[in-house]
Design a protein around this motif. Structure first.
Motif, PDB file in Angstrom:
ATOM      1  N   PRO A  59       0.817  -1.232   0.000  1.00 58.10           N
ATOM      2  CA  PRO A  59       0.000   0.000   0.000  1.00 58.10           C
ATOM      3  C   PRO A  59       0.845   1.274   0.000  1.00 58.10           C
ATOM      4  N   ASP A  60       2.062   1.193   0.558  1.00 62.13           N
ATOM      5  CA  ASP A  60       2.914   2.402   0.560  1.00 62.13           C
ATOM      6  C   ASP A  60       3.704   2.532  -0.747  1.00 62.13           C
ATOM      7  N   ASP A  61       3.330   1.775  -1.758  1.00 65.76           N
ATOM      8  CA  ASP A  61       3.930   1.807  -3.106  1.00 65.76           C
ATOM      9  C   ASP A  61       5.267   1.102  -3.218  1.00 65.76           C
ATOM     10  N   THR A  62       5.720   0.497  -2.139  1.00 64.84           N
ATOM     11  CA  THR A  62       6.939  -0.297  -2.266  1.00 64.84           C
ATOM     12  C   THR A  62       6.713  -1.395  -3.300  1.00 64.84           C
ATOM     13  N   CYS A  63       7.621  -1.450  -4.284  1.00 64.36           N
ATOM     14  CA  CYS A  63       7.528  -2.489  -5.303  1.00 64.36           C
ATOM     15  C   CYS A  63       8.536  -3.585  -4.971  1.00 64.36           C
ATOM     16  N   VAL A  64       8.030  -4.745  -4.678  1.00 64.24           N
ATOM     17  CA  VAL A  64       8.903  -5.875  -4.381  1.00 64.24           C
ATOM     18  C   VAL A  64       9.095  -6.662  -5.672  1.00 64.24           C
ATOM     19  N   ILE A  65      10.325  -6.685  -6.163  1.00 71.70           N
ATOM     20  CA  ILE A  65      10.615  -7.386  -7.416  1.00 71.70           C
ATOM     21  C   ILE A  65      11.325  -8.690  -7.090  1.00 71.70           C
ATOM     22  N   ARG A  66      10.809  -9.758  -7.638  1.00 69.83           N
ATOM     23  CA  ARG A  66      11.337 -11.086  -7.322  1.00 69.83           C
ATOM     24  C   ARG A  66      12.507 -11.413  -8.232  1.00 69.83           C
ATOM     25  N   ILE A  67      13.538 -11.993  -7.632  1.00 68.07           N
ATOM     26  CA  ILE A  67      14.766 -12.332  -8.344  1.00 68.07           C
ATOM     27  C   ILE A  67      14.991 -13.829  -8.218  1.00 68.07           C
ATOM     28  N   ALA A  68      15.142 -14.490  -9.348  1.00 75.08           N
ATOM     29  CA  ALA A  68      15.348 -15.945  -9.317  1.00 75.08           C
ATOM     30  C   ALA A  68      16.833 -16.315  -9.348  1.00 75.08           C
ATOM     31  N   ARG A  69      17.652 -15.479  -9.957  1.00 70.89           N
ATOM     32  CA  ARG A  69      19.072 -15.819 -10.119  1.00 70.89           C
ATOM     33  C   ARG A  69      19.849 -15.537  -8.828  1.00 70.89           C
ATOM     34  N   SER A  70      21.045 -16.083  -8.767  1.00 69.27           N
ATOM     35  CA  SER A  70      21.903 -15.876  -7.597  1.00 69.27           C
ATOM     36  C   SER A  70      22.707 -14.590  -7.746  1.00 69.27           C
ATOM     37  N   GLU A  71      22.950 -13.954  -6.613  1.00 70.01           N
ATOM     38  CA  GLU A  71      23.806 -12.766  -6.596  1.00 70.01           C
ATOM     39  C   GLU A  71      25.110 -13.127  -5.886  1.00 70.01           C
ATOM     40  N   MET A  72      26.217 -12.941  -6.592  1.00 67.61           N
ATOM     41  CA  MET A  72      27.523 -13.268  -6.000  1.00 67.61           C
ATOM     42  C   MET A  72      28.492 -12.105  -6.121  1.00 67.61           C
ATOM     43  N   GLY A  73      27.925 -10.924  -6.342  1.00 65.91           N
ATOM     44  CA  GLY A  73      28.773  -9.753  -6.495  1.00 65.91           C
ATOM     45  C   GLY A  73      28.703  -9.178  -7.896  1.00 65.91           C
ATOM     46  N   GLN A  74      28.149  -9.954  -8.820  1.00 67.09           N
ATOM     47  CA  GLN A  74      28.179  -9.553 -10.225  1.00 67.09           C
ATOM     48  C   GLN A  74      27.118  -8.521 -10.572  1.00 67.09           C
ATOM     49  N   GLY A  75      26.201  -8.264  -9.651  1.00 72.81           N
ATOM     50  CA  GLY A  75      25.248  -7.181  -9.865  1.00 72.81           C
ATOM     51  C   GLY A  75      23.984  -7.563 -10.596  1.00 72.81           C
ATOM     52  N   THR A  76      23.797  -8.846 -10.834  1.00 73.88           N
ATOM     53  CA  THR A  76      22.624  -9.311 -11.567  1.00 73.88           C
ATOM     54  C   THR A  76      21.323  -8.925 -10.873  1.00 73.88           C
ATOM     55  N   LEU A  77      21.330  -8.978  -9.551  1.00 73.20           N
ATOM     56  CA  LEU A  77      20.132  -8.640  -8.791  1.00 73.20           C
ATOM     57  C   LEU A  77      19.643  -7.233  -9.160  1.00 73.20           C
ATOM     58  N   THR A  78      20.554  -6.290  -9.169  1.00 72.97           N
ATOM     59  CA  THR A  78      20.172  -4.911  -9.495  1.00 72.97           C
ATOM     60  C   THR A  78      19.745  -4.796 -10.955  1.00 72.97           C
ATOM     61  N   GLY A  79      20.469  -5.448 -11.837  1.00 68.59           N
ATOM     62  CA  GLY A  79      20.152  -5.370 -13.256  1.00 68.59           C
ATOM     63  C   GLY A  79      18.785  -5.957 -13.582  1.00 68.59           C
ATOM     64  N   LEU A  80      18.484  -7.114 -12.984  1.00 74.15           N
ATOM     65  CA  LEU A  80      17.174  -7.720 -13.235  1.00 74.15           C
ATOM     66  C   LEU A  80      16.063  -6.839 -12.684  1.00 74.15           C
ATOM     67  N   ALA A  81      16.280  -6.270 -11.520  1.00 67.12           N
ATOM     68  CA  ALA A  81      15.269  -5.370 -10.951  1.00 67.12           C
ATOM     69  C   ALA A  81      15.070  -4.156 -11.854  1.00 67.12           C
ATOM     70  N   GLN A  82      16.140  -3.650 -12.444  1.00 68.51           N
ATOM     71  CA  GLN A  82      16.013  -2.514 -13.368  1.00 68.51           C
ATOM     72  C   GLN A  82      15.143  -2.876 -14.572  1.00 68.51           C
ATOM     73  N   LEU A  83      15.334  -4.091 -15.077  1.00 66.84           N
ATOM     74  CA  LEU A  83      14.575  -4.503 -16.256  1.00 66.84           C
ATOM     75  C   LEU A  83      13.083  -4.625 -15.944  1.00 66.84           C
ATOM     76  N   VAL A  84      12.755  -5.207 -14.781  1.00 69.68           N
ATOM     77  CA  VAL A  84      11.346  -5.314 -14.392  1.00 69.68           C
ATOM     78  C   VAL A  84      10.771  -3.917 -14.156  1.00 69.68           C
ATOM     79  N   ALA A  85      11.521  -3.109 -13.422  1.00 67.56           N
ATOM     80  CA  ALA A  85      11.040  -1.773 -13.063  1.00 67.56           C
ATOM     81  C   ALA A  85      10.851  -0.890 -14.295  1.00 67.56           C
ATOM     82  N   GLU A  86      11.708  -1.108 -15.296  1.00 68.53           N
ATOM     83  CA  GLU A  86      11.596  -0.319 -16.522  1.00 68.53           C
ATOM     84  C   GLU A  86      10.223  -0.493 -17.162  1.00 68.53           C
TER      85      GLU A  86
END
Lengths: 732, 156
Positions: A59-86
């Motif tokens: 309700p407070d507009d927080t968008c929870v974006i689900r990530i299936a891949r693993s994050e090990m420092g490579q930044g995939t988590l942020t990149g995938l969230a950017q693609l969904v958010a876009e």
């Protein structure tokens, strides 16, 4: 959600699951499904509305974006969230992420697709369906607003999580319509038109990572940090010689030591001490008398393995090749010939967080907490070794303290932890490998030798090129179905004729490239960049030798062979230009270059080095150009390229895992040296995207680092460097 | 029962005298921000401030520590990640996997405490911790930025 109901409906057998793990996800299917998210594992509170499997909105507009891949420092988590958010068109400042577990994915018939995170695939192979997921959620939110106002959805506009109806001067936030949107039928994903990346405003931007804060104050809980009620800790020693076995151990010498609970045999080859703390377990393990049967490989050494590889260079049968023309004839008849033999050693991954896994087994339930690049493989390993059905198993996600290919398919440490936990029902057991164990029981970057020969005409044109690699195969150990008809083409990564993935950027009128399989007893596996590393060293360093024999500039010599490879050439040109190729240098500084392709992306580097009269090398500057097609986060691409310089240069300068008496040596960072900050050259990353394909990022750039440095050394000394690591090479 | 002054609080610890401070922190005190990376003082992932100096906690046995020794771990470096080094690390987006960063941050904070405006060669000499992700270039940039924040109060 009501988990047991879903489990009742679960029709997938373990076999289906494991077979299915290799398949690419069907994003369309995933989007059409209603998959309730498991509240027991989710941060999304009851107040969050799940619009679809990728997006939940509070309700407070927080968008929870689900990530299936693993994050090990490579930044995939942020990149995938950017693609969904876009595509979701939400307010980026309101985005958080939540990891999907493999148990959830299994229960949802793999709605989230493939979870494996390796081969630089995290973004490029999921970008299409995650973007559609974001777009579908936006369409549903719009429809919910349209329904509320009783207007057509086509009359609405959206921006940053706010839906507006200009005609009636009304607006509503995503959080206000998310609950209603969650009740709507999702649109057909095929009907969705994705945004042209040229119009991206969230994706494509160098946004800060979403996962930095808890890495700054020690509050991030890696799997190795896990603490569970009643938990015990295990330290393990596997037979130091591969192929050997555990004969016996004298438990009586350690049972009275502080905190020690039990000494456990782990399968045929290892022994573990379980204690109340890991330090006490390790201390007791160090004190434990152990007798090993070192087996048939106890006499193997680096020298015997080198002999085996050398034999492969002259073998009459091969295990994969590509060819055009008649290279052997062309070289034999050429007025000028060049020949060289190169070699590269075994390398350990040495991620900062060593292998670890916590397992809790109950009568009808198995849980594991594990840093893994393949969550579904971890789940399968947990089920297989515990004997508990997959749908009663779960892997609890932890981001990895580095992966680099070590924590993918093999899951050896998960199997071990489960074995140990079998002796302690209902008790969480945290297995941690010591650094020494981690170094001694890796799946190492394969060792190989390579003989190259070339023939030139009197004008210095390349008539023929013959490349023969004799080396160890990853597929032979880990993926035998990758060897087809005796041909293991993975070993020729970067030399392929086919475009798109790892294509050789040169046309040679008479070309023969061969692989000869020679496997030692040492286990091998993918290591950041995999075979592109060795293959780029062989091809690119030899190119410099041939160019010099032809009396030509290294860049001009390559360009003449690259007319039909405009993308390779463009990246090489970009590196050369930004790297000041051909321009005057300060005294004592010399340049070298290299280009190569892997993981669907094109890379090139120009390095500047100096070599002192005493032979001391300093790498001053590396200009690294990359074309990965579309760019999701240029800041993270730059970070990956910088990181690949450190990882690659560490290997070039110091990396080797010698074999002595059948066992690996260099078991800690005193002998397996790692490059420090003081040795880090100035890295300039040149991004030259062409926005017409999706290439990888984590691995493509590493392979050009080492050959560009070796070529710069050649320029400095006039002596080609043909073996690694450089610490063993007398440069002057 | 040993008494340790950790992050300004005296904690009682019951462990063998040869237990390294690293494992006392991680397994007896519950502060897991200090990381195990090698156990032989090579990598620096276990770096803490020990009486104001950066030290590798894997090499300090419990038996050599007294209540008078002041130990600061990453968890006690600041309130709310407000130390200039932490602010600079966030601004430069330094961490990749993050595993070594506690130690890197503690090393950088100790450097700036001794030398508020370090030159590159000072950073080279002081920042000897291993990072396998290869964040060195951004670490260097962030140390310079932290120095600016620390000396000018500029926001990171």
């Amino acid at each position: 959600m009501n988990r047991p109901v879903l489990e009742k409906n679960l029709k997938l057998s373990r076999r289906d699951f494991i077979v299915g793990s290799a398949a690419i996800a069907n994003g369309g299917l995933a989007l059409g499904m209603r998959v309730p998210f498991d509240a027991a594992h989710a941060d999304t509170s009851a107040s969050a509305s799940q619009v679809n499997i990728w997006v939940a909105i509070k309700p407070d507009d927080t968008c929870v974006i689900r990530i299936a891949r693993s994050e090990m420092g490579q930044g995939t988590l942020t990149g995938l969230a950017q693609l969904v958010a876009e595509e979701l068109e939400c307010d980026w400042s309101k985005v958080t992420t939540e990891g999907v577990t493999p148990g959830q994915n299994l229960a949802a018939k793999r709605a989230w697709g493939e979870m494996g995170t390796g081969g630089s695939r995290g973004i490029r192979t999921s970008q299409d369906y995650v973007r559609r997921g974001g777009a579908a959620a936006r369409i549903m939110l719009m429809q919910a607003a349209a329904n509320q106002w009783n207007v057509a959805a086509s009359e609405l506009t959206f921006s940053k999580g706010v839906i507006s109806h200009a005609a009636s001067n009304r607006s509503v936030r995503y959080g206000q319509v998310a609950a209603a949107a969650a009740q709507l039928t999702p649109p057909d994903p095929k009907s969705i038109t994705l945004k042209d990346p040229k119009n991206w405003t969230i994706a494509g931007q160098p946004l800060k990572r979403l996962d930095t804060a808890d890495k700054l104050d020690g509050s991030k809980i890696f799997a190795i940090d896990l603490k569970l009620p009643g938990m015990l800790c295990a330290a393990i020693k596997d037979c130091p010689v591969y192929g050997g076995k555990l004969t016996s151990f004298d438990e009586s010498k350690v049972v009275g030591m502080p905190g020690v609970k039990k000494v456990v045999r782990v399968k045929d080859t290892a022994v573990a001490v379980v204690a109340d703390t890991w330090w006490r377990a390790k201390k007791a393990l160090d004190a434990l008398p152990i007798v090993w049967d070192e087996g048939p490989n106890a006499a193997a050494s680096s020298a015997t393995i080198a002999e085996m590889l050398k034999d492969g260079l002259g073998a009459s049968t091969t295990n994969g090749d590509r060819h055009n023309g008649d290279a052997l004839k062309a070289i034999a008849e050429a007025p000028k010939k060049v020949e060289a033999v190169y070699s590269t050693p075994f390398l350990a991954h040495a991620p900062m967080e060593m292998m670890n896994c916590t397992v809790k087994l109950s009568a009808d339930r198995a849980d594991a907490w594990v840093p893994t690049q393949n969550l579904e493989a971890s789940l399968a390993a947990l089920s297989e070794t515990s004997g508990i059905p997959l749908n009663k198993c779960e892997i609890h996600r932890h981001d990895l303290g580095g992966g680099f290919g070590r924590r993918g398919g093999t899951q050896d440490y998960v199997h071990q932890a489960v074995e140990i936990a079998k002796s302690f029902p209902d008790t969480p057991i945290k297995l941690i490998w010591s650094r020494e164990e981690d170094q001694a029981h890796d799946f190492y970057r394969p060792i190989s030798q390579c003989r190259l020969s070339a023939g030139l005409d009197n004008d210095g044109n390349l008539l023929g090129l013959h490349v023969r690699i004799s080396g160890q195969s990853i597929n032979a150990l880990l993926n035998q179905k990758g060897i087809v008809g005796g041909r293991d083409m993975r070993q020729l990564q970067g030399y392929y004729e086919t475009p798109g993935d790892a294509q050789l950027g040169y046309d040679v009128p008479n070309l023969l490239i061969e692989y000869v399989m020679r496997n030692s007893h040492v286990p091998v596996g993918p290591w950041r960049g995999v075979n592109t590393n060795q293959n780029a060293v062989y091809m690119e360093c030899f190119m410099d030798e041939v160019a010099r024999a032809a009396g030509k500039d290294a860049l001009e010599f390559r360009r003449a062979l690259m007319k039909n490879h405009p993308k390779h050439l463009a990246v090489l040109n970009a590196a050369a230009e930004k790297g000041d190729w051909g321009k005057p240098l300060p005294p004592g500084i010399h340049r070298g270059l290299a280009q190569f392709m892997g993981y669907g992306s094109y890379s090139a580097a120009v390095s500047e080095v100096s070599v002192s009269p005493q032979g001391k090398l300093k790498v001053h500057r590396i200009v690294l150009a990359v074309n990965c097609g579309h760019m999701v986060n240029p800041g993270q691409i730059e970070a990956q390229a910088q990181g690949s310089v450190a990882y690659g240069l560490t290997a070039a300068l110091y990396g080797e895992m010698p074999v002595d008496k059948g066992r690996m040596t260099n078991l800690n960072f005193d002998t397996y040296e790692i490059m420090r900050l003081a040795e880090m050259p100035k890295v300039e990353v040149v991004l030259v995207p062409t926005y017409d394909f999706w290439g990888g990022v984590g691995e493509p750039t590493i392979c050009v680092v080492t050959p560009s440095v070796m070529n710069a050394i050649y320029a400095a000394t006039g002596k080609p460097v043909r073996s690694l690591p450089l610490k063993n090479v007398k440069l002057v | 029962m040993a008494k340790l002054n950790i992050n300004g609080t005296v904690r009682e610890v019951s462990a063998e005298a040869d237990t390294p401070l690293l494992w006392v922190l991680r397994e007896h005190v519950g502060l897991t921000g200090t990381k195990y990376g090698c156990g032989i003082a090579q990598c620096g992932a276990c770096s803490v401030h020990f009486n104001g100096e950066v030290q590798r906690s894997c090499q300090i046995p419990l038996g050599q520590i007294t209540e008078a020794d002041k130990i600061v771990t990453i968890e006690g470096l600041s309130e709310g990640r407000s130390h200039p080094v932490q602010r600079a690390w966030a601004a430069v987006d330094v961490p990749q996997c993050g595993y070594c960063q506690s130690g890197q941050i503690m090393a950088a904070a100790a450097l700036l405490a001794q030398n508020p405006k370090p030159a590159d060669h000072d950073i080279d000499a002081a920042m000897t911790n291993i990072c396998r992700c290869g964040t060195y270039q951004r670490i260097r940039e962030a140390v310079h930025m932290a120095a600016d924040i620390g000396t000018t109060g500029k926001r990171g």
